[in-house]
Design an enzyme around this catalytic site. Structure first.
Site, mmCIF file in Angstrom:
data_model
loop_
_atom_site.group_PDB
_atom_site.id
_atom_site.type_symbol
_atom_site.label_atom_id
_atom_site.label_comp_id
_atom_site.label_asym_id
_atom_site.label_seq_id
_atom_site.Cartn_x
_atom_site.Cartn_y
_atom_site.Cartn_z
ATOM 1 N N ARG A 238 40.365 43.445 38.072
ATOM 2 C CA ARG A 238 39.569 44.360 39.207
ATOM 3 C C ARG A 238 39.755 45.826 39.215
ATOM 4 O O ARG A 238 40.878 46.311 38.871
ATOM 5 C CB ARG A 238 40.520 43.486 40.515
ATOM 6 C CG ARG A 238 40.129 41.978 40.582
ATOM 7 C CD ARG A 238 38.754 41.903 40.824
ATOM 8 N NE ARG A 238 38.541 40.445 41.142
ATOM 9 C CZ ARG A 238 38.233 39.505 39.954
ATOM 10 N NH1 ARG A 238 38.384 39.933 38.796
ATOM 11 N NH2 ARG A 238 38.125 38.133 40.511
ATOM 12 N N GLU A 267 29.304 47.188 41.638
ATOM 13 C CA GLU A 267 28.376 46.424 40.688
ATOM 14 C C GLU A 267 27.401 45.747 41.286
ATOM 15 O O GLU A 267 27.411 45.398 42.136
ATOM 16 C CB GLU A 267 29.753 45.259 39.890
ATOM 17 C CG GLU A 267 30.931 45.903 39.404
ATOM 18 C CD GLU A 267 31.660 44.690 38.889
ATOM 19 O OE1 GLU A 267 31.206 43.574 38.912
ATOM 20 O OE2 GLU A 267 32.607 44.878 38.146
ATOM 21 N N HIS A 286 30.903 43.946 33.229
ATOM 22 C CA HIS A 286 31.621 42.840 33.841
ATOM 23 C C HIS A 286 31.273 41.517 33.061
ATOM 24 O O HIS A 286 30.923 40.605 33.526
ATOM 25 C CB HIS A 286 31.439 42.725 35.380
ATOM 26 C CG HIS A 286 32.497 42.090 36.093
ATOM 27 N ND1 HIS A 286 32.691 42.051 37.284
ATOM 28 C CD2 HIS A 286 33.203 40.981 35.532
ATOM 29 C CE1 HIS A 286 33.679 41.098 37.692
ATOM 30 N NE2 HIS A 286 34.111 40.634 36.570
#
Length: 319
Positions: A238, A267, A286
């Site tokens: 994270r 994001e 990601h």
């Protein structure tokens, strides 16, 4: 009346191919949204006419204020069995059932090693030079054998990363607040005496912790300053575990050799975000959970969750 289902963040346009939705399309119209909806107002407007929403990971928050603006919403399906950005109390208060899916730890383990190896051997730089007519060999690779891999976290993912490191002949140590010597020995790694010791002695540091109040900002400017100038940091966990401004400063100033990052404070990353142009950074959008197997599980079990909900017996309820 037919129901409507929105599948969020289908960036690659594969949601309909990853699972057989025909089991529910006799009662549900399934719409995959390929563009990210940024902000509560955009989400409230776009999702107002949907009864079911399928969301990927923790990219889209569902606070109580948003749930209150979605009067038709009755079922929210999240990938994975843990989601920190859904207000479960608000969902219950508004009659919204929340369900999850299984999620494999294999893809993030593999991506962790893709980033680590890419950094160690200068893969992107050398490939770009070769394809673009640049110099033939411009980097000297960092060895893995007999180097120290330090793991912040030794849970399901961290333990598997550790075993790969051991297979490379690395010396592996781990630290987290509640990690015991017994657990470390079980995996075959050393228990670092402290976070500071792990950071100061490791050649590669990889983060595998859940985000919480105790881990938010766990690696800041002081911690990065402990790392060797020749060391690399990898974060597929994270973004908020690492102070993003401190990491950018360390990269720009060359205080660490480089970083491999798959997670970000925003994001998708805005076009002008400083992470897009930071030096010594190998970054991916990601991709940790993005694999054929995981998508088959996510969307396949989303269909099962919708079927079960329609039958009056919801599966895999969260939290």
């Amino acid at each position: 009346m037919r129901l409507r289902c929105a599948v969020l963040d289908d960036f690659q346009g594969v949601a309909h191919q990853a699972a057989d939705w025909s089991a529910v399309t006799d009662r549900v119209d399934v719409v995959a949204l390929r563009e990210h909806l940024d902000g509560e107002d955009a989400l409230a407007a776009a999702l107002a006419d949907y009864d079911i929403v399928v969301t990927l990971r923790e990219r889209v928050p569902f606070p109580g204020s948003l749930i209150a603006r979605l009067p038709r919403l009755k079922l929210l399906v999240a990938s994975g069995m843990r989601n920190s950005v859904i207000d479960y109390a608000a969902a219950e208060a508004h009659g919204v059932t929340v369900c999850g899916t299984a999620s494999s730890s294999t893809p993030p383990v593999e991506l962790t090693w893709a980033l680590l190896l890419g950094l160690a051997r200068g893969i992107v730089q050398e490939s770009n030079a070769l394809r673009g007519g640049g110099p033939w060999q411009s980097t000297v690779g960092a060895d893995l054998h007999d180097r120290r891999l330090g793991l912040l976290g030794l849970g399901r993912i961290g333990a598997r990363v550790a075993r790969v490191g051991l297979a490379f002949g690395m010396r592996v140590s781990a630290w987290s607040r509640h990690l015991t010597a017994e657990r470390a020995a079980e995996v075959g790694v050393e228990l670092a005496a402290s976070k500071e010791e792990l950071l100061g002695t490791s050649d590669f540091v990889s983060i595998h912790l859940a985000l919480g109040e105790r881990t938010r900002g766990l690696v800041g400017a002081a911690e990065l300053a402990l790392m060797k100038p020749s060391a690399y940091l990898v974060n597929t966990s994270r973004a908020a575990i690492v102070d993003q401004d401190a990491l950018l400063a360390a990269l720009h100033q060359g205080r660490i050799a480089g970083a491999g990052v798959d997670v970000f404070d925003v994001e998708p990353l805005p076009a002008g975000h400083p992470m897009r142009s930071a030096p010594r950074l190998l970054a991916t959008p990601h991709l940790g959970y993005v694999s054929h197997a995981n998508y088959t599980t996510y969307y396949g079990q989303a269909v099962e969750n919708i079927q079960a909900y329609l039958a009056g017996s919801p599966l895999r309820r969260l939290p």
